[in-house]
Write a protein that holds these residues in place. Structure first.
Motif, PDB file in Angstrom:
ATOM      1  N   UNK A   2      -4.666  -7.933  23.598  1.00 28.39           N
ATOM      2  CA  UNK A   2      -5.432  -8.687  22.602  1.00 28.39           C
ATOM      3  C   UNK A   2      -4.491  -9.432  21.655  1.00 28.39           C
ATOM      4  N   UNK A   3      -4.954 -10.549  21.158  1.00 33.34           N
ATOM      5  CA  UNK A   3      -4.149 -11.309  20.201  1.00 33.34           C
ATOM      6  C   UNK A   3      -4.081 -10.551  18.871  1.00 33.34           C
ATOM      7  N   UNK A   4      -3.042 -10.869  18.095  1.00 31.94           N
ATOM      8  CA  UNK A   4      -2.821 -10.132  16.840  1.00 31.94           C
ATOM      9  C   UNK A   4      -3.383 -10.895  15.640  1.00 31.94           C
ATOM     10  N   UNK A   5      -4.166 -10.167  14.841  1.00 26.47           N
ATOM     11  CA  UNK A   5      -4.771 -10.712  13.619  1.00 26.47           C
ATOM     12  C   UNK A   5      -4.299  -9.879  12.435  1.00 26.47           C
ATOM     13  N   UNK A   6      -3.721 -10.532  11.427  1.00 28.39           N
ATOM     14  CA  UNK A   6      -3.287  -9.827  10.214  1.00 28.39           C
ATOM     15  C   UNK A   6      -4.119 -10.328   9.033  1.00 28.39           C
ATOM     16  N   UNK A   7      -4.719  -9.384   8.306  1.00 28.50           N
ATOM     17  CA  UNK A   7      -5.562  -9.707   7.147  1.00 28.50           C
ATOM     18  C   UNK A   7      -4.865  -9.174   5.895  1.00 28.50           C
ATOM     19  N   UNK A   8      -4.737 -10.021   4.876  1.00 29.24           N
ATOM     20  CA  UNK A   8      -3.978  -9.646   3.674  1.00 29.24           C
ATOM     21  C   UNK A   8      -4.827  -9.819   2.421  1.00 29.24           C
ATOM     22  N   UNK A   9      -4.871  -8.759   1.597  1.00 22.04           N
ATOM     23  CA  UNK A   9      -5.424  -8.854   0.246  1.00 22.04           C
ATOM     24  C   UNK A   9      -4.400  -8.257  -0.719  1.00 22.04           C
ATOM     25  N   UNK A  10      -4.508  -8.589  -2.000  1.00 17.17           N
ATOM     26  CA  UNK A  10      -3.516  -8.084  -2.959  1.00 17.17           C
ATOM     27  C   UNK A  10      -3.597  -6.565  -3.073  1.00 17.17           C
ATOM     28  N   UNK A  11      -4.816  -6.041  -3.227  1.00 18.62           N
ATOM     29  CA  UNK A  11      -4.993  -4.587  -3.366  1.00 18.62           C
ATOM     30  C   UNK A  11      -6.013  -4.077  -2.341  1.00 18.62           C
ATOM     31  N   UNK A  55       2.325  -2.013   4.326  1.00 19.93           N
ATOM     32  CA  UNK A  55       2.331  -2.021   2.867  1.00 19.93           C
ATOM     33  C   UNK A  55       3.339  -3.019   2.312  1.00 19.93           C
ATOM     34  N   UNK A  56       2.869  -3.826   1.352  1.00 18.95           N
ATOM     35  CA  UNK A  56       3.746  -4.755   0.625  1.00 18.95           C
ATOM     36  C   UNK A  56       3.390  -4.660  -0.851  1.00 18.95           C
ATOM     37  N   UNK A  57       4.405  -4.530  -1.702  1.00 21.55           N
ATOM     38  CA  UNK A  57       4.129  -4.447  -3.136  1.00 21.55           C
ATOM     39  C   UNK A  57       3.722  -5.823  -3.669  1.00 21.55           C
ATOM     40  N   UNK A  58       2.495  -5.893  -4.223  1.00 24.20           N
ATOM     41  CA  UNK A  58       2.002  -7.128  -4.841  1.00 24.20           C
ATOM     42  C   UNK A  58       1.267  -6.773  -6.124  1.00 24.20           C
ATOM     43  N   UNK A  59       1.268  -7.711  -7.072  1.00 22.00           N
ATOM     44  CA  UNK A  59       0.505  -7.509  -8.306  1.00 22.00           C
ATOM     45  C   UNK A  59      -0.387  -8.722  -8.528  1.00 22.00           C
ATOM     46  N   UNK A  60      -1.425  -8.541  -9.361  1.00 18.47           N
ATOM     47  CA  UNK A  60      -2.309  -9.664  -9.666  1.00 18.47           C
ATOM     48  C   UNK A  60      -1.748 -10.538 -10.787  1.00 18.47           C
ATOM     49  N   UNK A  82       5.003 -11.172  15.469  1.00 17.88           N
ATOM     50  CA  UNK A  82       4.505 -12.430  16.047  1.00 17.88           C
ATOM     51  C   UNK A  82       2.966 -12.486  16.101  1.00 17.88           C
ATOM     52  N   UNK A  83       2.299 -12.407  14.941  1.00 19.16           N
ATOM     53  CA  UNK A  83       0.836 -12.481  14.939  1.00 19.16           C
ATOM     54  C   UNK A  83       0.348 -13.877  15.324  1.00 19.16           C
ATOM     55  N   UNK A  84      -0.858 -13.929  15.872  1.00 18.39           N
ATOM     56  CA  UNK A  84      -1.466 -15.214  16.236  1.00 18.39           C
ATOM     57  C   UNK A  84      -2.213 -15.816  15.043  1.00 18.39           C
ATOM     58  N   UNK A  85      -2.829 -14.940  14.240  1.00  9.96           N
ATOM     59  CA  UNK A  85      -3.600 -15.393  13.080  1.00  9.96           C
ATOM     60  C   UNK A  85      -3.227 -14.542  11.868  1.00  9.96           C
ATOM     61  N   UNK A  86      -2.949 -15.197  10.750  1.00 12.51           N
ATOM     62  CA  UNK A  86      -2.820 -14.506   9.463  1.00 12.51           C
ATOM     63  C   UNK A  86      -3.909 -15.069   8.548  1.00 12.51           C
ATOM     64  N   UNK A  87      -4.702 -14.169   7.987  1.00 16.00           N
ATOM     65  CA  UNK A  87      -5.854 -14.577   7.163  1.00 16.00           C
ATOM     66  C   UNK A  87      -5.754 -13.857   5.817  1.00 16.00           C
ATOM     67  N   UNK A  88      -5.601 -14.642   4.738  1.00 18.46           N
ATOM     68  CA  UNK A  88      -5.404 -14.065   3.410  1.00 18.46           C
ATOM     69  C   UNK A  88      -6.639 -14.232   2.520  1.00 18.46           C
ATOM     70  N   UNK A  89      -6.751 -13.319   1.551  1.00 21.84           N
ATOM     71  CA  UNK A  89      -7.791 -13.364   0.513  1.00 21.84           C
ATOM     72  C   UNK A  89      -7.119 -13.048  -0.805  1.00 21.84           C
ATOM     73  N   UNK A  90      -7.676 -13.519  -1.897  1.00 24.14           N
ATOM     74  CA  UNK A  90      -7.197 -13.329  -3.269  1.00 24.14           C
ATOM     75  C   UNK A  90      -5.953 -14.206  -3.538  1.00 24.14           C
ATOM     76  N   UNK A  91      -5.804 -14.730  -4.769  1.00 22.54           N
ATOM     77  CA  UNK A  91      -4.744 -15.716  -5.049  1.00 22.54           C
ATOM     78  C   UNK A  91      -3.333 -15.248  -4.725  1.00 22.54           C
TER      79      UNK A  91
END
Length: 388
Positions: A2-11, A55-60, A82-91
């Motif tokens: 399957x293709x790789x999907x990475x979803x990112x939010x701050x918290x 895990x990645x350290x992020x702050x708002x 080597x993800x196929x899709x990176x989809x982010x949310x939050x500034x």
């Protein structure tokens, strides 16, 4: 494979609440990894939802040094995975994730806009945030405002052009599970017991607010308007469900004191399951200054609650004046007082709004239909951007 999907939010809270169930659904079609700060909570989320985590350290807050470290860590991770899709949310997740994905050559880079905190800032800080927002959209392959009003603001501010933007369905980032948010799950005995536990009189008309108890959610105006109305009408209560945030956007001291001392203002702190509180309430009061596409308004509607909302994007798309709620100007305590009074004193009107509330949500915002729309979008972008 399957293709790789990475979803990112701050918290992780955003993964848990704003995207509830979505990553688990996508895991049937992709190898999904969730990325956020707060390592322990993120890993707990991963176990519960059956997805991988990183895990990645992020702050708002604005923290350039930490942000550069986060970009570098993500860049190395993307080069390895080597993800196929990176989809982010939050500034913050947006700028960090989109920059790292662009540097690493990820073919499909997507960013969802679920609100613009910068709209409440001014001066040099506003200029910085505007530049960051514009840069985030430039790095993305596609940008998804989660309401039509938000899309209009993005175009007006010239953050991106129309060709890069798309609103999925009627809006929202995740739709709503109308089977889960269903008033028929709570009988009269359960509701009476819940009121009793909270100390709210059985005969009271309850206005509920759900969310962070901060200034930009309109809590100062709500508490002031409620206090004035309660002086006239003793049989009303205000139920505030959510955490205080004293660091980022504190309430006025006077508001905080009223919440602590007023005999008809009740607080519960953060609640994992808000349904029992919606079940005992009569109407949602949600006078926020800015939103993307607020889940709370959909949740309340699905539970048969009419809503008083401010005239901002998202809220004024879910609520239709006189059908399932009332729309008032932003930051207008007087208009809020009038709307609260109308709901309490005009029982027939409130009942009519209530009887329409659930139908409006079921018709347009069913969660699984939204997931299918998003999956279709992923597949379409795969064909366009990813070489087989």
């Amino acid at each position: 494979m399957p293709k790789k999907l990475i979803r990112i939010t701050t918290i992780p809270l955003s993964l848990e609440k704003l995207l509830e169930g979505q990553l688990t659904y996508m895991n049937h079609y992709y190898e999904v990894t969730a990325v956020a700060a707060e390592k322990d909570r993120l890993e707990k989320y991963g176990r519960k939802n059956g997805v991988k985590t990183f895990w990645v350290e992020m702050t708002r807050a604005i923290t350039p040094i930490k942000d550069i470290k986060a970009v570098w860590k993500l860049y190395n991770y993307f080069k390895k995975e080597e993800p196929d899709i990176v989809h982010t949310h939050t500034p913050k997740a947006g700028i960090v994730g989109m920059l790292a994905a662009k540097m690493a050559g990820v073919p499909v880079r997507l960013h969802t806009v679920a609100g613009l905190p910068l709209l409440e800032t001014t001066g040099n800080k506003r200029k910085v945030l505007n530049a960051v927002e514009k840069f985030t959209y430039k790095l993305a392959t596609k940008v998804y405002p989660n309401s039509r009003g938000l899309q209009d603001i993005i175009l007006k501010e010239e953050f991106a052009n129309q060709s890069k933007l798309k609103v999925l369905g009627k809006g929202s980032s995740n739709g709503i599970d109308t089977g889960y948010f269903n008033p028929s799950q709570f009988d009269e005995i359960q509701k009476r017991n819940k009121r009793h536990l909270l100390g709210i009189p059985q005969e009271d008309f309850i206005f509920i607010f759900i969310g962070r108890l901060v200034s930009e959610k309109g809590i100062n105006e709500l508490v002031e308007a409620f206090k004035s109305l309660q002086a006239e009408n003793k049989n009303i209560s205000l139920l505030l469900v959510g955490p205080f945030e004293k660091e980022l956007d504190p309430l006025k001291e006077e508001t905080f004191k009223t919440i602590q001392k007023h005999e008809k203002v009740f607080t519960t702190g953060y609640q994992e399951d808000v349904r029992p509180y919606l079940a005992i309430s009569n109407a949602l009061a949600f006078p926020s200054y800015r939103e993307g596409f607020p889940n709370v308004v959909m949740q309340a509607g699905a539970m048969n609650l009419p809503a008083i909302v401010s005239n901002i994007n998202g809220c004024n798309e879910i609520i239709v004046e006189g059908i399932n709620g009332v729309i008032i100007p932003v930051k207008d305590t007087s208009a809020l007082f009038t709307a609260l009074k109308l709901f309490v004193e005009n029982k027939n009107y409130t009942e009519r709004l209530s009887s329409n509330a659930r139908d409006e949500i079921c018709k347009y915002y069913e969660r699984k239909e939204y997931w299918q729309l998003l999956l279709k979008e992923y597949k379409s972008l795969e064909q366009e951007y990813i070489k087989s």
